[in-house]
Scaffold this motif. Sequence first.
Motif, PDB file in Angstrom:
ATOM      1  N   GLU A   1      17.893   4.850  18.643  1.00 23.04           N
ATOM      2  CA  GLU A   1      16.915   3.798  18.054  1.00 23.04           C
ATOM      3  C   GLU A   1      17.778   2.909  17.725  1.00 23.04           C
ATOM      4  OE1 GLU A   1      14.115   1.367  16.256  1.00 23.04           O
ATOM      5  OE2 GLU A   1      13.882   3.266  17.644  1.00 23.04           O
ATOM      6  N   MET A   2      18.858   2.808  17.121  1.00 21.54           N
ATOM      7  CA  MET A   2      19.746   1.730  16.690  1.00 21.54           C
ATOM      8  C   MET A   2      19.997   0.764  17.901  1.00 21.54           C
ATOM      9  SD  MET A   2      22.799   3.497  14.577  1.00 21.54           S
ATOM     10  CE  MET A   2      22.643   4.644  13.189  1.00 21.54           C
ATOM     11  N   THR A   3      20.257   1.518  19.106  1.00 21.27           N
ATOM     12  CA  THR A   3      20.483   0.772  20.396  1.00 21.27           C
ATOM     13  C   THR A   3      19.381   0.095  20.948  1.00 21.27           C
ATOM     14  OG1 THR A   3      22.308   2.713  20.975  1.00 21.27           O
ATOM     15  CG2 THR A   3      21.504   1.058  22.512  1.00 21.27           C
ATOM     16  N   ARG A   4      18.262   1.030  20.696  1.00 20.82           N
ATOM     17  CA  ARG A   4      16.863   0.226  21.348  1.00 20.82           C
ATOM     18  C   ARG A   4      16.582  -1.198  20.370  1.00 20.82           C
ATOM     19  NH1 ARG A   4      12.997   4.580  21.750  1.00 20.82           N
ATOM     20  NH2 ARG A   4      13.336   4.702  19.567  1.00 20.82           N
ATOM     21  N   SER A   5      16.532  -0.949  19.187  1.00 24.02           N
ATOM     22  CA  SER A   5      16.305  -2.070  18.485  1.00 24.02           C
ATOM     23  C   SER A   5      17.039  -3.115  18.393  1.00 24.02           C
ATOM     24  CB  SER A   5      16.454  -1.295  16.957  1.00 24.02           C
ATOM     25  OG  SER A   5      16.018  -2.646  16.033  1.00 24.02           O
TER      26      SER A   5
END
Length: 411
Positions: free
Chosen positions: A46-50
Amino acid sequence: HNLPDLARDMSSFDISIRSINYAENEARDQGDFLLYQKYKSSDVLEMTRSAIISLVNEKIGESDEVRISFHDLIETIMVQNRISSQLFHDLVNYMELFGESIAEKREREGKVPRSSVMSVAIALMKWEMINEDTYVAILSRNGEGSVSAFCLDPSQLLSPLQQSKSIHMSGTLSPIGVYLDIIGFSGIPHKKISEIFPAERRKVIYYNGVTTKFDAFNDEEASKMHNLIEDIISRTNKGTIVFFPSYSAMKKVFGGGFSFPVLMEERELSQADVFALVGKFRKTRRPLLAVSGGRLSEGLNFPGNQLEVVIVAGIPYPRPDAKNRALHDYYEARNGKGWEYSVKYPTSVKIRQEIGRLIRSSSDIGIAIILDKRASYFRKEIPGMTLAENPAAESEDFFLRFSEETNNGEP
């Protein structure tokens, strides 16, 4: 001749929103265990996607992609989540171990030992330690948003070939110095084999009254191109393939159609569909409209009279996208030959591959017509190419000459 691009593709990698989504679903299906402190694989994903979504919204304007710094992705993740680079590094390493355990489990179950979690983790690990001298970071809208590490220098992957015995052979390697420099070889002996087929059985002409240059290719120019193609095909009545620089150019020139039925290459054809299209071309002898650099432009043989006319409807220059601009800048800084290495050389390979579909035996005859005034830039790469005032008439006369020679008993 495809070795440089193949090595670049094998050395490049990307991280897309789509691949992150797959990895997230896989992590949850496999338990999504804690990696370290309070963080799970789904949290890292999620960190990477955001971060990718934020970069796309912040840095991409009207274009589809833009060059960024490799640090941009990691710094965005750190700022958005208030974590250190060391913590993120550790989390990615733990996520890779989790992905590895998923792959091992699949192998024990008799399945292919792969893992989307492991793939994303490995890509992030490589992203952290990339060599920015030979790679460039590209941010794109593709795949719902993605970041790519594009390899500029294929010579690193190909260096083991210098330690082994390999033969590099193609009809379109020249200028050999450019090819050897791109793949990182030096001091390698090479030999140019002269034409083995009768030169008079193939003719290459170009017409300078039309162009697909982006700032000049309007509806009027497309109509001129359409009429030229219609005239050439109607007057020669031979097996013909027309190569366009892009699908959009093909669609624009095709317009409302020709006065005769044609076959068309479509985007993302399967291998079976390609073979079916080629089979239909051979059987029906309908003109085939295709795209330069596609699967119909090289590697296929059309013996005898299956193919006797090749029309190159516009110079197939590479798209001036972020990757090609980065290649230009890389070679310009390295040897001052950015345009030659990133634009002219790959374009000449495409054109010569298309012309090469014509003559596959000593009994074949054929003519190639390049419909673009910029063809004159490639006189050195295409020896014997001449300017035609009326390409349709010259093409018709070329075949009439061979017909008369045959009727007179000449070979």
